[in-house]
Design a protein around this motif. Structure first.
Motif, short mmCIF file in Angstrom:
data_model
loop_
_atom_site.label_atom_id
_atom_site.label_comp_id
_atom_site.label_asym_id
_atom_site.label_seq_id
_atom_site.Cartn_x
_atom_site.Cartn_y
_atom_site.Cartn_z
N ALA A 161 -64.61 85.73 -54.42
CA ALA A 161 -64.00 84.79 -55.25
C ALA A 161 -63.18 84.40 -55.34
N ASP A 162 -61.90 84.24 -54.65
CA ASP A 162 -60.61 83.09 -53.99
C ASP A 162 -61.27 82.27 -54.02
N ASN A 163 -62.05 81.30 -54.19
CA ASN A 163 -62.40 79.74 -53.80
C ASN A 163 -61.85 79.72 -52.64
N TYR A 164 -62.86 80.54 -51.30
CA TYR A 164 -62.25 80.16 -49.91
C TYR A 164 -63.75 81.27 -48.75
N ILE A 165 -64.62 80.12 -48.19
CA ILE A 165 -65.24 80.19 -47.35
C ILE A 165 -64.55 80.54 -46.41
N ARG A 166 -64.30 81.79 -44.94
CA ARG A 166 -63.81 81.85 -44.19
C ARG A 166 -64.65 82.30 -42.81
N VAL A 167 -64.46 81.50 -41.78
CA VAL A 167 -64.95 81.90 -40.53
C VAL A 167 -63.86 82.67 -39.78
N TYR A 168 -64.46 83.85 -38.51
CA TYR A 168 -63.87 85.04 -37.86
C TYR A 168 -63.85 84.50 -36.68
N ASP A 169 -63.62 84.67 -35.71
CA ASP A 169 -63.72 85.11 -34.12
C ASP A 169 -64.09 86.48 -34.01
N THR A 170 -65.13 86.89 -34.06
CA THR A 170 -65.75 88.32 -33.47
C THR A 170 -66.68 88.26 -32.47
N SER A 171 -65.70 87.87 -31.91
CA SER A 171 -66.60 87.81 -30.02
C SER A 171 -66.03 89.06 -29.42
#
Length: 323
Positions: A216-226
């Motif tokens: 809801a902070d107006n961001y889409i985030r992608v994380y490295d979970t390798s």
């Protein structure tokens, strides 16, 4: 993929909160769950007078999550705020109760085993249940609580089924299912950076090496979970995205099941569109049709093998882009 007038239909009476696509290669069958507890089925190959739309009321409250069973072609499973998990046989129009907890409210679920006989169910109050459909009765096998105020989505790792992902409040965490306990369960990894409530989080479909979240902070985030045991996975992408949808179903970006690095998400932009982004933040494609798509599709899903994209809006309509 394109959208025509015959690929838009009203399938439920109220806001759509969940969408599913049948994995069949030969037929186009889609489903939606709404705010009132209705589940609508739409067979796009049916040219009868009713347009191939069939509406059922298996629940009494919001249907937050729907999945066709990959192991049983006729089975459509759903969870609801009414505290029930049901399995619908679409050939018989019967929705059997699989799991019920009258004191709880269910937000989401995922399949735990390859044969889809066991499931993991997320409760809004941050409890996690393991359910075995082969066991008589409608109770859980195990029940634990994660370290969060709430759980909006729960998702199993696609390779190592001992690990699952939860999103809710500001928390996005990875847990070891083998450590499930009644309270005080600590995550093996916490995905930090979200400053407001998180709408959803999902592992990438092939390796699980990525997680996409929306906040809801107006961001889409992608994380490295390798590395599942990295205490705080690295943020690979922070994409500015208008997520202010108090009058709509909250957006949920989901991965393209056929590729590891692209996800689909609804958009507030005009003309109305459904976006495909690369994990780098590049807009790969915007699906739009000013004549047929005039509303925001908050909930979207892609077919696992075919060129078929379904978007659901707040008035109970599904829009199907296909080739």
């Amino acid at each position: 993929m394109t959208l025509g007038e015959d690929q838009v239909a009203k399938v439920t009476m109220d806001w759509i909160f969940s969408v599913a696509i049948h994995p069949s290669q030969s037929r186009a069958l889609v489903a939606a769950g709404d705010k009132r507890g209705q589940v609508g089925l739409w067979n796009l190959d049916d040219r009868s007078s009713d347009g191939g739309v069939y509406v059922f009321e298996p629940h009494s409250h919001r249907v937050g999550c729907l999945h066709f069973s990959p192991a049983h072609a006729a089975h459509l499973l759903s969870v609801s705020n009414d505290g029930s998990l049901r399995c619908g046989d679409v050939t018989k129009a019967v929705f059997d109760e699989v799991y019920r907890d009258e004191s709880a409210s269910f937000s989401s679920f995922d399949f735990l085993s390859n044969d889809c006989s066991t499931l993991i169910v997320g409760h809004w109050d941050a409890h996690i249940a393991v359910v075995d459909r082969r066991t008589p009765g409608t109770s859980h096998e195990l029940l634990g609580q994660v370290n969060s105020k709430t759980v909006r989505t729960v998702h199993m790792h696609p390779v190592d089924r001992n690990y699952f992902l939860t999103a809710g409040a500001r928390d996005v965490s990875i847990y070891d299912l083998r450590c499930l306990k009644p309270s005080g369960m600590h995550p093996v990894a916490s995905l930090s950076g979200n400053t407001k409530s998180v709408g959803s989080a999902y592992f990438s479909p092939v390796t699980g090496n990525r997680v996409v979240t929306i906040c809801a902070d107006n961001y889409i985030r992608v994380y490295d979970t390798s590395s599942l045991h990295a205490e705080s996975p690295t943020i690979l992408l922070s994409l500015k995205h208008n997520n202010t949808t108090s009058w709509l179903t909250r957006f949920r970006p989901v991965w393209d099941p056929r590729q590891e690095d692209c996800f689909v998400v609804g958009s507030m932009e005009r003309p109305r569109q459904i976006d495909i982004f690369h994990e780098s933040g590049e807009l790969v494609h915007a699906f739009t049709n000013e004549d047929c798509l005039g509303s925001v599709c908050s909930i979207n899903v892609l077919h696992p093998t075919r060129n078929l994209l379904v978007g659901g809006n707040a008035s109970g309509r599904l829009h199907v882009f296909m080739d």
